[in-house]
Design a protein around this motif. Structure first.
Motif, PDB file in Angstrom:
ATOM      1  N   VAL A  40      32.870  69.484  67.249  1.00 51.88           N
ATOM      2  CA  VAL A  40      32.330  68.167  67.788  1.00 51.88           C
ATOM      3  C   VAL A  40      32.356  67.490  66.751  1.00 51.88           C
ATOM      4  O   VAL A  40      32.603  66.704  66.841  1.00 51.88           O
ATOM      5  CB  VAL A  40      31.686  67.695  69.394  1.00 51.88           C
ATOM      6  N   LEU A  47      37.038  61.598  63.217  1.00 49.47           N
ATOM      7  CA  LEU A  47      37.301  59.719  63.496  1.00 49.47           C
ATOM      8  C   LEU A  47      36.344  58.283  63.208  1.00 49.47           C
ATOM      9  O   LEU A  47      36.432  57.769  63.096  1.00 49.47           O
ATOM     10  CB  LEU A  47      35.829  59.686  65.316  1.00 49.47           C
ATOM     11  N   LEU A  48      35.698  58.859  62.062  1.00 52.49           N
ATOM     12  CA  LEU A  48      35.255  57.979  60.740  1.00 52.49           C
ATOM     13  C   LEU A  48      36.366  58.067  59.845  1.00 52.49           C
ATOM     14  O   LEU A  48      36.298  56.760  58.953  1.00 52.49           O
ATOM     15  CB  LEU A  48      33.603  59.081  60.104  1.00 52.49           C
ATOM     16  N   ASN A  50      39.054  56.940  60.615  1.00 53.12           N
ATOM     17  CA  ASN A  50      40.260  56.578  60.913  1.00 53.12           C
ATOM     18  C   ASN A  50      41.189  57.658  61.294  1.00 53.12           C
ATOM     19  O   ASN A  50      42.364  57.098  61.926  1.00 53.12           O
ATOM     20  CB  ASN A  50      40.404  55.419  60.272  1.00 53.12           C
ATOM     21  N   GLU A  52      42.516  59.129  65.321  1.00 54.58           N
ATOM     22  CA  GLU A  52      41.752  59.099  65.747  1.00 54.58           C
ATOM     23  C   GLU A  52      42.464  60.090  66.732  1.00 54.58           C
ATOM     24  O   GLU A  52      41.742  60.982  67.419  1.00 54.58           O
ATOM     25  CB  GLU A  52      41.778  58.195  67.345  1.00 54.58           C
ATOM     26  N   TYR A  53      43.502  60.501  66.190  1.00 54.52           N
ATOM     27  CA  TYR A  53      44.722  61.729  67.278  1.00 54.52           C
ATOM     28  C   TYR A  53      44.010  62.417  66.620  1.00 54.52           C
ATOM     29  O   TYR A  53      44.183  63.666  68.152  1.00 54.52           O
ATOM     30  CB  TYR A  53      45.652  61.611  66.416  1.00 54.52           C
ATOM     31  N   TRP A  55      41.079  63.273  66.127  1.00 57.57           N
ATOM     32  CA  TRP A  55      39.817  64.025  66.779  1.00 57.57           C
ATOM     33  C   TRP A  55      39.779  64.567  68.028  1.00 57.57           C
ATOM     34  O   TRP A  55      38.649  64.981  68.390  1.00 57.57           O
ATOM     35  CB  TRP A  55      38.930  61.735  66.372  1.00 57.57           C
ATOM     36  N   VAL A  56      40.456  63.673  69.148  1.00 59.02           N
ATOM     37  CA  VAL A  56      41.387  64.003  70.356  1.00 59.02           C
ATOM     38  C   VAL A  56      41.489  65.306  69.638  1.00 59.02           C
ATOM     39  O   VAL A  56      41.039  66.473  71.048  1.00 59.02           O
ATOM     40  CB  VAL A  56      41.750  62.938  71.107  1.00 59.02           C
ATOM     41  N   ILE A  57      42.541  65.784  69.175  1.00 56.38           N
ATOM     42  CA  ILE A  57      42.855  67.330  69.312  1.00 56.38           C
ATOM     43  C   ILE A  57      42.103  68.187  68.911  1.00 56.38           C
ATOM     44  O   ILE A  57      41.570  69.200  69.491  1.00 56.38           O
ATOM     45  CB  ILE A  57      44.102  67.421  68.362  1.00 56.38           C
ATOM     46  N   ILE A  59      38.177  68.042  69.532  1.00 61.94           N
ATOM     47  CA  ILE A  59      38.009  68.562  70.662  1.00 61.94           C
ATOM     48  C   ILE A  59      38.993  68.900  71.388  1.00 61.94           C
ATOM     49  O   ILE A  59      37.849  69.690  72.273  1.00 61.94           O
ATOM     50  CB  ILE A  59      37.444  67.200  71.114  1.00 61.94           C
ATOM     51  N   SER A  60      39.530  69.189  71.816  1.00 63.82           N
ATOM     52  CA  SER A  60      40.351  69.892  72.343  1.00 63.82           C
ATOM     53  C   SER A  60      40.619  71.007  72.416  1.00 63.82           C
ATOM     54  O   SER A  60      40.093  71.984  73.949  1.00 63.82           O
ATOM     55  CB  SER A  60      41.356  69.242  73.583  1.00 63.82           C
ATOM     56  N   GLY A  63      36.800  71.992  70.766  1.00 66.58           N
ATOM     57  CA  GLY A  63      35.849  72.004  71.245  1.00 66.58           C
ATOM     58  C   GLY A  63      35.679  72.281  73.080  1.00 66.58           C
ATOM     59  O   GLY A  63      34.393  72.914  73.234  1.00 66.58           O
ATOM     60  N   GLY A  64      36.783  72.792  73.197  1.00 74.50           N
ATOM     61  CA  GLY A  64      37.302  73.147  74.885  1.00 74.50           C
ATOM     62  C   GLY A  64      38.217  74.192  74.777  1.00 74.50           C
ATOM     63  O   GLY A  64      37.168  75.597  74.745  1.00 74.50           O
ATOM     64  N   GLY A  65      39.096  74.683  73.704  1.00 72.74           N
ATOM     65  CA  GLY A  65      39.799  75.654  74.557  1.00 72.74           C
ATOM     66  C   GLY A  65      39.260  76.935  73.877  1.00 72.74           C
ATOM     67  O   GLY A  65      38.879  77.904  74.174  1.00 72.74           O
TER      68      GLY A  65
END
Lengths: 172, 393
Positions: A40, A47-48, A50, A52-53, A55-57, A59-60, A63-65
């Motif tokens: 994460v 994210l820093l 710039n 964002e996309y 960043w989200v990918i 994490i998901s 960080g998740g899968g």
């Protein structure tokens, strides 16, 4: 030094700390938890920058899968109940080798970058800097660059380590 | 019409403008526009003498975001009350009755009790995992409020990745729950954790595929842009010759499974697993877990409303097929706010009715239903929606 630099340094410290947590936790599940934090943290670097996309990918997916995958693997493959401990000595050596190689790669990539003074993460345009960084790693004047030998060495190390593990299991 | 173009313009700006100043720190800087109810407050505070302008703006934005976040927290605090009341009525009981007017303060009273309870931890529990899992669960559930608009511009942050952000934040939940189950050093909790992680993974994919068609049609992840598109073109649930309805149904079912509510509450099947991964958590830890569950219910309901039911819009027909005064009313922020309130409690009512009406599934039925039926149907619905929209031509 503006707010972004401070955030970047805090985040970098967080990544390093959680990376150390991954290595020095005695229990596999604790390591996995630290790994989630570290991934994460890496996402926050996107994210820093710039992105964002990304960043989200990050994490998901990581960080998740990937984290769930690792947790399942950790739980379902340990034959001792809750007391799976690494062989510390072997582990430290291989870890040191990987860290040296990664550091080499990082230094090589950063060395040829046009970083302006007093700004640690970008020149005028953050994306351009990142692009240049990866270009430096992928291709040099000689040809293929540093990434291919790096991956080859990494796989070689992994191969040797697995051979060693297999021999050990046979002895037991 | 006018406000839609404003939104488009703002959206473009948020894509292109990449300047590293202090404002960039607050993603929410897009919130400041002429239509924003908080904008007067933000401008007043920014205009005060002394101090850095950026800092004051940031502070003002932080305060308004805090107000909005508190509103959502209070809203979801009354979710359980409404649920218990409706469930009691459907079962011929009275439900919470004594605390406050018609029992309306029952949930805050329960919360107070939980917060003052003794904090116990099982012997041989993993301290780090036991604490960190709760921390992660509480943090991620509150973080998911950010991109939800409660009216035009009335939101925490209009991120370009809006809906993906919520999915990403929710994907932290399964590993956290799993680690919580493992750290409690209890067989029930561990098995519950396994089930929870497997179930959440299995239903995340059809849920996302069901939304993907809508995202492809609108061309944006932002929930506000999706809602504004529906104000112009009609609600997605009633479009595409029933395919919109199929996608909506799949999204709703998968959402119920993601929140681990009754037809899908296998991880905490009381008869076999006591409380699943939550078994050993008591006091404030239990309060946080319950909060996270109802936040999941809230956010999933709101996502459904934004993606398929027109968000803060109350009229399901396209703008060019509607009378002028209704179109004007649709762009009124107060109307939008009230509409969101009622739509949210409509979904609490729906979820409660499902809870009282359906029996629990078995874990193998649940997983094969998710992977073998919902996944292909959602894929087909997505492709159908995109085909009807003419994306493949």
């Amino acid at each position: 030094m503006d707010a972004f630099d401070i955030l970047f340094i805090i985040n970098a410290g967080f990544i390093v700390l959680s990376g150390l947590g991954v290595v020095f936790s005695e229990r596999v599940m604790q390591s996995a938890l630290w790994l989630i934090f570290s991934l994460v943290g890496v996402a926050n670097v996107f994210l820093l920058a710039n992105s964002e996309y990304l960043w989200v990918i990050q994490i998901s997916v990581y960080g998740g899968g990937i984290a769930v995958l690792l947790l399942f693997a950790g739980r379902l493959t340990s034959n001792e109940e809750d007391h799976f401990v690494f062989d510390r000595n072997d582990f430290i050596y291989s870890f040191a080798i990987v860290v040296l190689m990664l550091a080499n790669l990082l230094i090589y990539g950063l060395d040829s970058l046009p970083i302006s003074e007093g700004n640690i993460y970008s020149t005028d345009d953050g994306n351009l800097l990142l692009q240049e960084f990866f270009q430096n790693i992928w291709q040099t004047d000689q040809g293929l660059g540093i990434i291919l030998p790096f991956i080859a060495l990494l796989f070689l190390a992994a191969l040797l380590a697995s051979v060693k593990l297999a021999i050990k299991e046979e002895e037991e | 019409m006018k406000s839609y173009t404003t939104s488009q313009k703002k959206y473009e700006i948020s894509h292109i403008q990449y300047n590293y100043n202090f404002n960039r720190l607050f993603q929410w800087s897009h919130v400041m526009s002429d239509h924003q109810p908080f904008s007067a407050f933000i401008e007043t505070l920014s205009g005060l003498p002394g101090g850095s302008g950026d800092l004051k703006t940031g502070l003002a934005i932080a305060i308004s975001t805090l107000l909005l976040g508190t509103y959502i927290m209070i809203l979801q605090l009354f979710g359980p009350y409404v649920e218990r009341k409706i469930m009691a009525r459907q079962q011929g009981r009275k439900g919470p009755y004594y605390v406050g007017w018609r029992g309306i303060l029952q949930i805050p009273a329960d919360l107070g009790k939980l917060l003052f309870k003794e904090d116990t931890m099982p012997e041989n529990a993993d301290r780090f995992g036991f604490f960190m899992s709760i921390y992660l669960i509480g943090l991620t559930s509150i973080m998911s409020f950010s991109p939800l608009p409660f009216g035009k511009d009335l939101m925490g942050g209009d991120m370009t990745v809006g809906i993906l952000y919520i999915f990403a934040i929710f994907s932290i939940f399964p590993p956290a729950m799993f680690i919580g189950g493992w750290a409690s050093n209890s067989k029930y909790a561990l098995i519950g954790g396994f089930r929870s992680a497997g179930q959440l993974l299995a239903y995340e994919i059809p849920m996302f595929l069901a939304v993907l068609g809508v995202i492809g049609v609108v061309g944006s992840f932002s929930l506000e842009t999706i809602t504004e598109y529906q104000i112009q073109h009609g609600w997605f649930m009633f479009r595409y010759w029933g395919l919109g309805f199929v996608a909506a149904l799949i999204f709703y079912i998968a959402g119920l499974a993601e929140t681990e509510r009754i037809p899908f509450d296998i991880p905490e099947a009381e008869a076999e697993l006591v409380m699943g991964p939550r078994t050993e958590f008591s006091g404030w830890r239990y309060a946080i877990i319950m909060m996270a569950e109802y936040v999941h219910l809230t956010v999933n309901s709101l996502l459904f409303i934004y993606v398929f039911l027109g968000g803060y819009d109350f009229w399901p027909f396209p703008a060019d097929m509607s009378p002028e005064f209704i179109n004007n009313l649709r762009h009124n922020q107060i109307v939008q706010f009230v509409v969101m309130f009622f739509k949210f409690f409509l979904f609490v009512f729906l979820a409660t009715t499902v809870r009282t009406a359906f029996p629990r599934m078995r874990i193998d039925q649940l997983l094969s239903f998710g992977w073998k039926q919902l996944l292909p149907i959602s894929l087909a619905a997505m492709l159908g929606i995109l085909w009807l929209e003419g994306v493949f031509v």
